[in-house]
Design an enzyme around this catalytic site. Structure first.
Site: not given
Length: 675
Positions: A466-467, A470, A473
């Site tokens: 999940h991190e 990010h 991105h």
């Protein structure tokens, strides 16, 4: 005093010279950099040339870059490696920086030029990104007080100063409450049910504190496994109560009045700016554009999820009844959910951990980024770090530098709870030169114990992905303007890249590529992988209700008014009553420690986790159709990621997918409708 924040860093990639920086450097540096940035603003205002995009909008965008890096460094350290000096400085610097922001937004001469460019420039004469920046800049001024009277501008300044101080205090109180508590156990019989690895970690914690026996804390790697495995119900209750009363107890860290003040100040600020509520203000710049849309979305999910959640909890109650428990409580849920998981799927999270050593899981994330986006990751030992546990990677694309990635995995007293991605420097293009980002992932995973490496639960595996989503991105950002780059997107779009990456954790072939026993090298057996995939929706109804309770509570705080005679505990429990599946525990509340909405930027935005699930499920369904590492599909998604906020998020999504997202993919994935 020679201040490393006020001179060229002289480090690889102009990375932060952490080893030269002391806490005492921050305040004088930031004050000086504010002065420098104000001179840049004055130069824009005093420019005798007519206002245009280049000399006003772009010039404003490039102003204060050094200040941004210094302040980002300070607040990132306050989150990941704080101490008393830094916390005191945070109280001093937060209102100063809020005042600086207001000095810009309420500068009449500056806004006059911005408005002139906005009113007189044909957007078609600009690049699409420049047109987006022009509109965002104008709206930023209008939404932050530029159109107010002089009297109301002063009111706004006062409100923003107070909010800056209060949100910082809220966060510090939660950290202090988390660190202040520990549970010491000296009778080994009371550890029944706890795996040996958890006992070893607790014993190491006790030794670190010079205490006998075993010590458990409220930090995630200690709290969660205790609640999941400890057979001693009284101790589960004790640990639960310590967590559920953080910043609620009658001591100096109580956050109840701070919650009231933050909610009231946000409402007053919104009213001052012409909005009915704080949620109205926030949602004007979100995909979900109004409180009504958000509440309809949450309530629709509530109707679909609640029957499933009731059924799931009913199964747990049947298990608990066999142990003589006639009324299950919240502190029983994790324990019996794990028992049911093991019985239903013959799947134990603890038994899986040896197959997920941290280094292997990180390597798999890197491998996925390589297959999807052509990235590679190389350790750099010459880049300074703020703690010996931090590792820095040079991220390469086709052999060329793309970004720096800092990783910081384990809990410390100076680190707040949770997991997050942040940046020390953003990405932008200046004079034809690309400034590449410096990205950081911070987590709280279990530490290595003795010769045993850090072993992740499967939940922690998905957290890492999940991190990392990010981080990608930010890493892939490719824009001209920093304020439109990377994660600078609508808040209910920002979770798409992170939640998208979690999907790979449930792909059988991908799991087989990295889930290997840390001692024997044995690949996780297919039967166990099948169980992981089969258990993907385990307790999904309950988990959905839990997320909905947070989203509904957030909206309640930010769409109405908190009565002076209503306690925080009563307000919270009355608000989320329809989402609760267990009896109330008097004297508990999550609001005083709800950092996401009172200190973390998610106010009137917690719904975005569920909102983004619609997007990520629909996006990954496309990858499933074409191949999870299909290069053409990945290239389209890479364009979405690298575009940041340069276009409307729905426009970017449609460019990627060929249509708007459909909720069926999420409902099917969650098992809430038939697939």
């Amino acid at each position: 005093m020679d201040n490393p924040l006020l001179k060229p860093f002289g480090t690889p990639f102009d990375s932060i010279p952490f080893e030269d920086i002391e806490a005492a450097h921050f305040k004088p540096a930031i004050l000086q950099l504010i002065t420098n940035a104000k001179k840049e603003i004055d130069a824009i205002v005093d420019n005798p040339e007519p206002a245009n995009f280049a000399n006003t909008i772009a010039a404003l965008e490039y102003a204060g870059k050094t200040l941004n890096i210094a302040s980002a460094t300070f607040f990132n350290l306050d989150a990941a490696e704080t101490n008393d000096d830094i916390q005191q400085l945070a109280q001093e610097l937060s209102p100063i920086l809020a005042e600086y922001s207001n000095d810009i937004m309420l500068n009449e001469g500056l806004f006059s030029r911005v408005k002139q460019v906005h009113d007189e420039t044909d957007p078609a004469s600009l690049t699409p990104e420049a047109a987006r920046l022009l509109d965002k800049t104008y709206q930023g001024f209008a939404r932050n007080g530029a159109l107010l009277t002089a009297e109301d501008k002063e009111k706004l300044r006062d409100i923003d100063k107070q909010l800056a101080t209060l949100t910082m205090k809220f966060s510090q109180h939660v950290l202090q409450e988390t660190n202040a508590y520990h549970l010491q156990v000296q009778d080994e019989q009371k550890l029944e049910g706890l795996p040996l690895s958890i006992r070893a970690a607790a014993q190491a914690e006790a030794e670190k504190r010079a205490l006998a026996g075993w010590v458990f804390t409220l930090h995630f790697p200690s709290y969660v496994p205790f609640m999941k495995y400890a057979a001693n119900r009284a101790l589960r209750e004790e640990l639960y109560m310590a967590s559920a009363t953080r910043a609620l107890k009658a001591n100096a860290n109580n956050n109840e009045s701070i919650v009231r003040d933050i909610v009231d100040l946000r409402r007053r600020r919104a009213n001052l700016l012409g909005f009915g509520t704080h949620a109205d203000f926030v949602l004007q710049e979100r995909m979900a554009s109004s409180p009504a849309i958000v509440l309809d979305f949450l309530n629709d999910l509530l109707v679909k999820a609640k029957p499933h959640a009731i059924q799931e909890v009913g199964q747990l109650k049947a298990l608990a009844a066999k142990d003589g428990i006639s009324e299950m409580m919240p502190y029983d849920h994790a324990y019996y959910a794990e028992k049911l998981r093991e019985a239903k799927f013959n799947l134990s999270e603890e038994a899986l951990k040896p197959y997920f050593p941290l280094a292997q899981v990180l390597g798999a994330a890197f491998d996925a980024a390589g297959k999807l986006y052509g990235l590679s990751f190389s350790v750099r030992t010459d880049v300074p770090t703020y703690h010996p546990e931090v590792t820095v990677y040079d991220v390469l694309e086709n052999g060329h530098h793309k970004a720096l990635l800092y990783t910081d995995w384990h809990p410390r007293e100076g680190k707040r709870a949770g997991a997050w991605m942040t940046a020390y420097r953003g990405q932008w293009t200046e004079n034809g030169h690309q400034i590449r980002p410096h990205i950081s992932i911070v987590c709280n995973f279990s530490r290595p114990v003795g010769e045993t490496p850090s072993l992740l639960t499967f939940n922690e595996v998905t957290t890492l992905f999940h991190e990392f989503g990010h981080a990608l991105h930010g890493i892939l950002a490719d824009t001209v303007y920093e304020s439109l780059s990377g994660t600078n997107v609508y808040w209910d779009f920002v979770e798409l890249p992170s939640q998208f990456m979690e999907n790979y954790c449930y792909e059988k072939e991908f799991l087989r590529s990295f889930a290997r026993h840390h001692q024997t090298g044995e690949v996780l057996p297919d039967a166990e992988i099948d169980k992981i995939v089969a258990a993907a929706n385990f307790m999904e109804g309950y988990q959905t209700m839990r997320q909905l309770s947070f989203g509904i509570l957030d909206m309640a705080y930010h769409t109405g008014r908190l009565d002076a005679d209503t306690s925080i505990e009563h307000f919270e429990k009355n608000t989320i009553r329809d989402t609760q599946l267990y009896p109330d525990v008097p004297g508990t509340a999550q609001s005083p420690a709800f950092s996401h909405i009172f200190a973390g930027g998610y106010s009137a935005g917690y719904y975005s986790y569920k909102w983004a699930e619609v997007l990520d499920a629909d996006a990954f369904a496309y990858f499933k159709e074409t191949g999870i590492f299909n290069t053409d599909t990945a290239a389209r998604f890479k364009t979405l990621l690298s575009s940041g906020g340069t276009a409307d998020p729905m426009e970017l999504y449609v460019q990627f997918r060929g249509r708007k997202p459909e909720p069926e993919a999420l409902l099917k994935r969650a098992g809430l409708i038939a697939s």
